[in-house]
Design an enzyme around this catalytic site. Structure first.
Site, mmCIF file in Angstrom:
data_model
loop_
_atom_site.group_PDB
_atom_site.id
_atom_site.type_symbol
_atom_site.label_atom_id
_atom_site.label_comp_id
_atom_site.label_asym_id
_atom_site.label_seq_id
_atom_site.Cartn_x
_atom_site.Cartn_y
_atom_site.Cartn_z
ATOM 1 N N SER A 1 0.842 -1.187 0.000
ATOM 2 C CA SER A 1 0.000 0.000 0.000
ATOM 3 C C SER A 1 0.884 1.247 0.000
ATOM 4 O O SER A 1 1.672 1.442 -0.920
ATOM 5 C CB SER A 1 -0.952 -0.043 1.201
ATOM 6 O OG SER A 1 -2.001 0.883 1.044
ATOM 7 N N ASP B 1 -9.654 -3.987 -5.269
ATOM 8 C CA ASP B 1 -9.063 -3.153 -4.229
ATOM 9 C C ASP B 1 -9.793 -1.817 -4.150
ATOM 10 O O ASP B 1 -9.940 -1.115 -5.142
ATOM 11 C CB ASP B 1 -7.580 -2.933 -4.522
ATOM 12 C CG ASP B 1 -6.805 -2.408 -3.328
ATOM 13 O OD1 ASP B 1 -7.402 -1.726 -2.477
ATOM 14 O OD2 ASP B 1 -5.596 -2.690 -3.244
ATOM 15 N N HIS C 1 -7.967 -5.106 -1.245
ATOM 16 C CA HIS C 1 -6.735 -4.569 -0.658
ATOM 17 C C HIS C 1 -6.054 -5.571 0.271
ATOM 18 O O HIS C 1 -4.835 -5.600 0.359
ATOM 19 C CB HIS C 1 -7.068 -3.294 0.109
ATOM 20 C CG HIS C 1 -5.893 -2.426 0.384
ATOM 21 N ND1 HIS C 1 -5.167 -1.801 -0.618
ATOM 22 C CD2 HIS C 1 -5.286 -2.068 1.541
ATOM 23 C CE1 HIS C 1 -4.193 -1.099 -0.090
ATOM 24 N NE2 HIS C 1 -4.226 -1.235 1.214
#
Length: 722
Positions: A574, A659, A694
């Protein structure tokens, strides 16, 4: 997150004709990918020039076409599938090792296991894992008769679904109605449903497109929840729902008009108040409603103001407030509710200490308990509310992580703690604050012959180029390590949002430690390991400190012979993936291989588009590129924009099609550009989980596939194939 007004004169013009904007991609790859084919070529994405004009400057994005918000464009899906096939081919030589490591990681997990029970309103609540089942079963046990009752069976609920997650669950104050939220797409859009526990029948009520949070009023008929914007996925509307009525009749209680705020809901431990918290990177606060009067108006506890962050906990008539008012590292104050909006009447309980960061706190019957950071190390402080005498709780490791968990009851003087270190598995204690003794409730059992004495952890400092000392946590297996610069080394960091990288135990990492790897967590600026200033020195116009710190930690580790300079690996996810992308643009020669997972790499283009989830909330984290100074600074490090014609390390990139936090097209575009620019023959592997978001795959065993993939990728590059 954003603060302040946008500069209206800044104009973003998409200089692409309508004809071009509707063009689909053409990707080329050999139709047949087989294990025996050694000449397979990577997918080559079409270049379709797309002009983005900002501040009278034009950037050409050749791969903008990869963005498809519907996730249904056949050409985009084809390209991702071709990348997956190419990845499978290129990783086929390590397939046996992937499978072996995957089995190792899962074999360390205790198959029949349960969490430590939490007591509330006459019941003990816990989760249970059974055999090879992927999902937990949520159970409550009656404290009087010991009767168990299954609340939710995640395995049955997940049947037939590629992805499944239980968000939250909450039970009415009379213990009779269960409300729970689920996500079956991995976009973090939750559906809330209800079951009558007295009849075991589902109610007709169904609340769609929520954040998953659920709070009951004390009438046992009213719940509060947050509805999300379907485009930005921002939870911004708090609704009140009455059991037995359709969602269309729900009442809007609060709407956040400023899209730079996050919104959440909760309830005080004594069930007296329901609160809405308002969270921004530079200001935080809360409003409340009487839980006995759910139709009453929301009242601000204290007005939101720039630069002021506060939260409160209730204990009787007093509210204990963690605040940064004249206290960069926070202090604790108290007030009565009638004085909450007059800050001059707040009374100081714990004074500000510039050397100690108050990270979190719990208020119990007679005690205040603080989770602090001093010189980057965790500590738990016990404070008597009657005398304000305080002392630190004692623990076994010099460097550890300790945090509060399961403290839902006010009328107790026992605080529950989660504890771990680089060599200590997850451990749960009840600490008696009166007797100052601790009770071990559970330590996660690590199967497969794990012995903590076989491993050694260290904490060192690395000097960054601007003279700042960066804390570094290190762990290795004693009989596999020689401090002579011959061990492969795996370095991890995050360094954003003030999120501290804690030195906790990882049972999966044993697969690398047992193969001779040294594992490092670099506590770079951008977290809050050393206090609030550590965060501020790694955000906005200080963001490059995060990248420089990481690189300088690597150099220090090599100089001090913790790792083989030819076998250094780095990984981040991320915002940590942004870190990896920036680092390999700046110093690619330091690393043999890197892993970038769900990486936020297209910083400028994403932050220019307020329709993309999380954008508006983060202007004060990264900057608002509609402002020229922010645009220039962000562009100077944006991994996608700064890809160069140079040699890069071996790279493994992973993402999830669904995501909701970093959209799949950011890594897809980045990989395509890297393929075009890089001048080496190193591996560039891009893997998209077509069913996940995610957090990757759901399920306690399946999710380890991605971890095993990276570990095998690094091990193979390091010459370790067993």
């Amino acid at each position: 997150m954003r603060f302040g007004l946008l500069i209206i004169s800044t104009l973003i013009v998409i200089g692409c004709s309508q004809e071009n904007s509707n063009m689909t991609s053409k990707t080329s790859v050999q139709d047949s990918v087989t294990k025996s084919d050694k000449t397979v070529l990577p997918p080559v994405a079409d270049k379709i020039p797309y002009e983005i004009k900002t501040h009278e400057e034009v950037r050409i994005d050749d791969y903008y076409w990869m963005r498809d918000d519907s996730r249904s464009d056949p050409k985009v899906i084809e390209h991702l599938n071709l990348e997956n096939r190419y990845a499978d081919h290129m990783l086929s030589d390590s397939k046996d090792l992937q499978d072996k490591i995957f089995e190792e990681i899962n074999s360390r997990l205790k198959k029949d296991d349960s969490t430590v029970p939490v007591f509330q309103r006459g019941y003990f609540y816990y989760r249970q894992f059974n055999g090879d089942m992927e999902y937990p079963v949520y159970i409550r046990k009656n404290a009087e008769n010991g009767q168990e009752e299954i609340l939710l069976d995640g395995n049955k609920m997940a049947e037939g679904k590629e992805y499944f997650a239980i968000g939250r669950y909450s039970i009415s104050t009379n213990n009779n109605i269960l409300a729970y939220s689920t996500d079956t797409i991995s976009r973090r859009l939750y559906t809330i449903e209800f079951r009558d526990l007295t009849t075991d029948k589902m109610l007709d009520d169904k609340l769609e497109n929520t954040s998953g949070q659920i709070v009951w009023a004390n009438d046992n008929q009213t719940v509060f929840y947050i509805k999300k914007d379907l485009q930005t996925l921002l939870g911004y509307q708090v609704y009140r729902h009455k059991i037995g009525t359709p969602q269309s009749e729900d009442v809007l209680v609060y709407e956040e008009k400023d899209n730079t705020f996050y919104t959440g809901i909760g309830k005080t431990k004594d069930d007296a108040l329901i609160y809405v918290y308002h969270s921004h990177t530079q200001k935080k606060g809360a409003s409340y409603i009487d839980a006995n009067k759910p139709e009453s108006e929301l009242i601000p506890f204290y007005p939101i103001e720039d630069g002021h962050e506060y939260s409160f906990q209730k204990n009787g008539d007093w509210f204990y407030v963690r605040t940064n008012w004249n206290a960069k590292n926070f202090r604790i104050m108290k007030t009565k509710i009638e004085d909450s909006q007059n800050r001059n009447k707040w009374q100081e309980v714990i004074a500000h200490n510039p050397d100690v960061f108050i990270q979190d706190y719990e208020v119990l019957k007679d005690y205040l308990v603080l989770a602090e950071k001093e010189q980057g190390k965790a500590q738990i402080r016990r404070v008597s509310l009657s005398t304000l005498d305080s002392n630190l709780l004692e623990f076994d490791d010099p460097v550890f992580v300790a945090m509060f968990t399961g403290n839902v009851n006010l009328e107790t003087n026992k605080v529950r703690l989660f504890y771990s270190s680089m060599t200590t598995p997850s451990t749960y204690y009840d600490y008696d604050l009166d007797k100052q003794t601790r009770e071990l409730l559970k330590q996660d059992e690590v199967l497969g012959g794990f012995h903590p004495s076989n491993y050694q952890s260290e904490r060192i400092s690395a000097r960054s180029r601007d003279g700042v000392d960066i804390p570094v946590s290190i762990v290795y297996r004693k009989d596999k390590f020689k401090k002579d610069g011959t061990n492969p080394l795996y370095q991890y960091a995050y360094g954003s949002y003030g999120s501290s990288t804690e030195p906790y135990f990882s049972s999966s990492m044993l697969s690398l430690l047992d193969r001779g790897f040294v594992f490092v967590r670099a506590h770079v600026r951008g977290g809050q390991e050393l206090g609030r200033h550590w965060y501020e020195d790694g955000k906005m116009f200080n963001k490059k400190n995060t990248f420089n710190d990481f690189i300088d930690v690597t150099k220090t580790l090599v100089e001090q012979k913790y790792g083989d300079p030819k076998r250094i690996f780095a990984s981040g996810g991320s915002a940590g993936g942004l870190l990896i992308g920036a680092v390999i643009n700046q110093a690619p020669e330091l690393y043999l291989g890197v892993g970038a997972h769900v990486p936020f790499v297209d910083v400028v283009t994403t932050m220019l588009d307020e329709s993309i989830p999380l954008t508006t909330n983060e202007f004060n984290e990264w900057g608002n590129p509609k402002n020229k100074d922010s645009y220039d600074y962000m562009l100077s490090y944006s991994p996608y924009d700064q890809v160069k014609k140079q040699d890069y390390p071996n790279i493994l990139v992973t993402t999830g099609l669904h995501d909701s936090q970093v959209q799949y097209f950011e890594p897809a575009k980045w990989v395509a550009k890297l393929r075009d620019y890089k001048t080496d023959s190193n591996r560039l592997i891009f893997k998209t989980n077509m069913d996940a978001g995610h957090g990757g795959s759901s399920g306690r065993f399946r999710r380890n596939k991605e971890r095993a993939l990276e570990y095998a990728f690094f091990s193979s590059l390091a010459g370790i194939n067993e």
